[in-house]
Structure formats: structure tokens, C-alpha cells
Design a protein around this motif. Structure first.
Motif, PDB file in Angstrom:
ATOM      1  N   PRO A  54       5.479 -32.903  60.455  1.00  0.00           N
ATOM      2  CA  PRO A  54       5.755 -32.854  61.897  1.00  0.00           C
ATOM      3  C   PRO A  54       7.136 -33.391  62.268  1.00  0.00           C
ATOM      4  O   PRO A  54       7.658 -34.297  61.619  1.00  0.00           O
ATOM      5  CB  PRO A  54       4.649 -33.736  62.483  1.00  0.00           C
ATOM      6  N   SER A  55       7.718 -32.827  63.319  1.00  0.00           N
ATOM      7  CA  SER A  55       9.050 -33.247  63.755  1.00  0.00           C
ATOM      8  C   SER A  55       9.057 -34.668  64.298  1.00  0.00           C
ATOM      9  O   SER A  55      10.099 -35.330  64.306  1.00  0.00           O
ATOM     10  CB  SER A  55       9.576 -32.280  64.820  1.00  0.00           C
ATOM     11  N   ASP A  56       7.898 -35.160  64.774  1.00  0.00           N
ATOM     12  CA  ASP A  56       7.826 -36.511  65.341  1.00  0.00           C
ATOM     13  C   ASP A  56       7.259 -37.523  64.342  1.00  0.00           C
ATOM     14  O   ASP A  56       6.724 -38.558  64.729  1.00  0.00           O
ATOM     15  CB  ASP A  56       6.982 -36.511  66.615  1.00  0.00           C
ATOM     16  N   ALA A  57       7.387 -37.236  63.067  1.00  0.00           N
ATOM     17  CA  ALA A  57       6.850 -38.122  62.031  1.00  0.00           C
ATOM     18  C   ALA A  57       7.502 -39.500  62.095  1.00  0.00           C
ATOM     19  O   ALA A  57       8.679 -39.634  62.442  1.00  0.00           O
ATOM     20  CB  ALA A  57       7.071 -37.516  60.652  1.00  0.00           C
ATOM     21  N   THR A  58       6.753 -40.520  61.757  1.00  0.00           N
ATOM     22  CA  THR A  58       7.255 -41.890  61.710  1.00  0.00           C
ATOM     23  C   THR A  58       8.239 -42.074  60.562  1.00  0.00           C
ATOM     24  O   THR A  58       9.229 -42.803  60.683  1.00  0.00           O
ATOM     25  CB  THR A  58       6.087 -42.880  61.533  1.00  0.00           C
ATOM     26  N   VAL A  59       7.950 -41.396  59.449  1.00  0.00           N
ATOM     27  CA  VAL A  59       8.765 -41.553  58.238  1.00  0.00           C
ATOM     28  C   VAL A  59       9.311 -40.199  57.811  1.00  0.00           C
ATOM     29  O   VAL A  59       8.580 -39.200  57.794  1.00  0.00           O
ATOM     30  CB  VAL A  59       7.924 -42.157  57.086  1.00  0.00           C
ATOM     31  N   ILE A 214       7.466 -45.792  51.568  1.00  0.00           N
ATOM     32  CA  ILE A 214       6.796 -45.071  52.653  1.00  0.00           C
ATOM     33  C   ILE A 214       5.717 -45.962  53.286  1.00  0.00           C
ATOM     34  O   ILE A 214       5.641 -46.090  54.514  1.00  0.00           O
ATOM     35  CB  ILE A 214       6.150 -43.765  52.144  1.00  0.00           C
ATOM     36  N   ASP A 215       4.908 -46.569  52.452  1.00  0.00           N
ATOM     37  CA  ASP A 215       3.820 -47.428  52.961  1.00  0.00           C
ATOM     38  C   ASP A 215       4.371 -48.583  53.779  1.00  0.00           C
ATOM     39  O   ASP A 215       3.797 -48.957  54.821  1.00  0.00           O
ATOM     40  CB  ASP A 215       2.987 -47.946  51.793  1.00  0.00           C
ATOM     41  N   ASP A 216       5.470 -49.164  53.340  1.00  0.00           N
ATOM     42  CA  ASP A 216       6.074 -50.278  54.090  1.00  0.00           C
ATOM     43  C   ASP A 216       6.612 -49.820  55.431  1.00  0.00           C
ATOM     44  O   ASP A 216       6.641 -50.601  56.398  1.00  0.00           O
ATOM     45  CB  ASP A 216       7.224 -50.904  53.272  1.00  0.00           C
ATOM     46  N   ALA A 217       7.041 -48.546  55.500  1.00  0.00           N
ATOM     47  CA  ALA A 217       7.634 -48.027  56.730  1.00  0.00           C
ATOM     48  C   ALA A 217       6.607 -47.537  57.737  1.00  0.00           C
ATOM     49  O   ALA A 217       6.916 -47.378  58.922  1.00  0.00           O
ATOM     50  CB  ALA A 217       8.607 -46.907  56.398  1.00  0.00           C
ATOM     51  N   LEU A 218       5.380 -47.281  57.293  1.00  0.00           N
ATOM     52  CA  LEU A 218       4.344 -46.768  58.194  1.00  0.00           C
ATOM     53  C   LEU A 218       3.763 -47.884  59.065  1.00  0.00           C
ATOM     54  O   LEU A 218       3.679 -49.019  58.675  1.00  0.00           O
ATOM     55  CB  LEU A 218       3.235 -46.099  57.375  1.00  0.00           C
TER      56      LEU A 218
END
Length: 218
Positions: A54-59, A214-218
Motif C-alpha cells: 500500500p502507498s500509505d504503508a508505515t514501512v 522492519i519489526d523495530d520500525a512498525l
């Protein structure tokens, strides 16, 4: 490769032979069993990055790669495929492709141009399907293979072969490469999680180093 594939490269057209003169052991794509004739189109200067997610993804995971790089093939067919399986379903992570032709060989730019032709004439999903299939067959790169893989994802093999031969998307590839240089990419694959460049693992694969960030950024 499936034995039912059609033979796309049966004769060599004059234009193709001139365009690829000097390529040892490979005269380039020519006319085909479908009366395929190579055509040269206007160079494409701008094309969006192929994206999965998705374009609005967190990562955002950005991958800078060279289609002839064996390390890129290992990542594409292993760690990257698993990362997409694990994270795309959650709709919080997206993956973007950037071309970074070193180049490792002539196929670095040829396959990249072919993949971008698939993207522009089909969609991002077809681009990623073509790219994965290309990496899975990296040791067997040929004009025959490019035409076959283009056909398998629904693209016009004649157009894809023309774009690969004539380097239609070379400006796009060069711009992608410069973006990578500006962001500090020195080798491929160059992988970012948001703005963090992941250090190449000393041992083992890329999956754990990337998934951890990735996990740290979510």
C-alpha cells in the motif's frame, strides 16, 4: 524451463544485428516465429518505481539491484520472497524496486530494460513476476528466455525484446542508479528499511537483518 515454450528467436534481423554488434556469442534478438520485427521507440525518461504494497504503508523497503548480480538473485528468490510473504498481508509494509546496474554483465541493462517494458505495458505485479522468474533463471539468460518470460506474464515479447535491445529505459535506469549512489549504495543488493541502509550480513541470508529492522520500525 517448460518444453512447450515457443521459439521466439529463429532468425536475426539486420537492425538487431547492427544494434548489438560486438556481443560475443550472441547476435541479439531478431524476427520470430510470430513474424516479430524489432522496432525502436522513443527513449523513456521517467517511470515510477515498481511497488508491492500500500502507498500509505508505515514501512518502505527499497531494494537497489542488478539483474545479473548473483547476490541479488539469491535475495530475490530467497529472503525477499519470504519477506513479502510475511509482511505484505499486514498492509503496513511496501516494497519498492530500484535499478542499480553496476553492470555485472551486458544482461544487467538488457534484463532491466525488459522488466521496465513489462511494467509500463502491464503493471507492477507483472514486473515483479517477470523479475522473479528472471532471477530464477539468471544462469540461463538469453534473448530466447527474455521473450519467453515476457510472454508468460502477458506482455508482448516483440516489444519487450525491442526495448531490451534498444535500451528504451536507459535514462530511467541511470536515474535510479544515481539515486542509489546519492543514498550511499555501494554494492548490490542495496536494501533500505525506510531511511536505514542495511549492512550486508557477514554470514547467513538477508532475511533476519531486514526483518529485524522492519519489526523495530512498525
Amino acid at each position: 524451463m517448460p518444453s512447450t515454450r515457443r521459439a521466439y528467436l529463429t532468425t536475426v534481423g539486420t537492425a538487431a544485428a547492427v544494434g548489438l554488434a560486438g556481443c560475443a556469442g550472441d547476435t541479439g534478438p531478431g524476427t520470430t516465429s510470430h513474424s516479430c520485427e524489432l522496432t525502436e521507440r522513443e527513449p523513456v525518461a521517467d517511470l515510477s518505481q515498481p511497488v508491492a504494497g500500500p502507498s500509505d504503508a508505515t514501512v518502505t523497503v527499497d531494494v537497489f539491484e542488478d539483474f545479473a548480480c548473483p547476490h541479488c538473485a539469491d535475495f530475490a528468490t530467497g529472503g525477499l520472497s519470504q519477506l513479502k510473504t510475511d509482511y505484505l498481508a499486514g498492509e503496513t509494509v511496501r516494497f519498492r524496486h530500484f535499478d542499480f546496474p553496476i553492470p555485472v554483465s551486458d544482461w544487467s541493462n538488457r534484463v532491466a530494460n525488459a522488466a521496465r517494458s513489462v511494467q509500463q505495458t502491464q503493471d507492477d505485479a507483472a514486473f515483479f513476476e517477470f523479475s522473479l522468474a528472471a532471477y530464477e533463471n539468471q544462469a540461463d539468460y538469453s534473448w530466447q528466455l527474455i521473450g519467453d518470460l515476457a510472454d508468460e506474464v502477458g506482455a508482448d515479447p516483440c516489444r519487450v525484446l525491442s526495448d531490451a535491445s534498444n535500451a528504451t529505459y536507459e535514462q530511467v535506469l541511470s536515474a535510479n542508479r544515481q539515486t542509489g549512489i546519492d543514498r550511499g549504495v555501494e554494492s548490490t543488493p542495496g536494501i533500505f528499511v525506510n531511511d536505514t541502509l542495511i549492512e550486508p550480513p557477514e554470514s547467513g541470508g538477508w532475511y533476519e537483518p531486514v526483518s529485524s529492522v522492519i519489526d523495530d520500525a512498525l
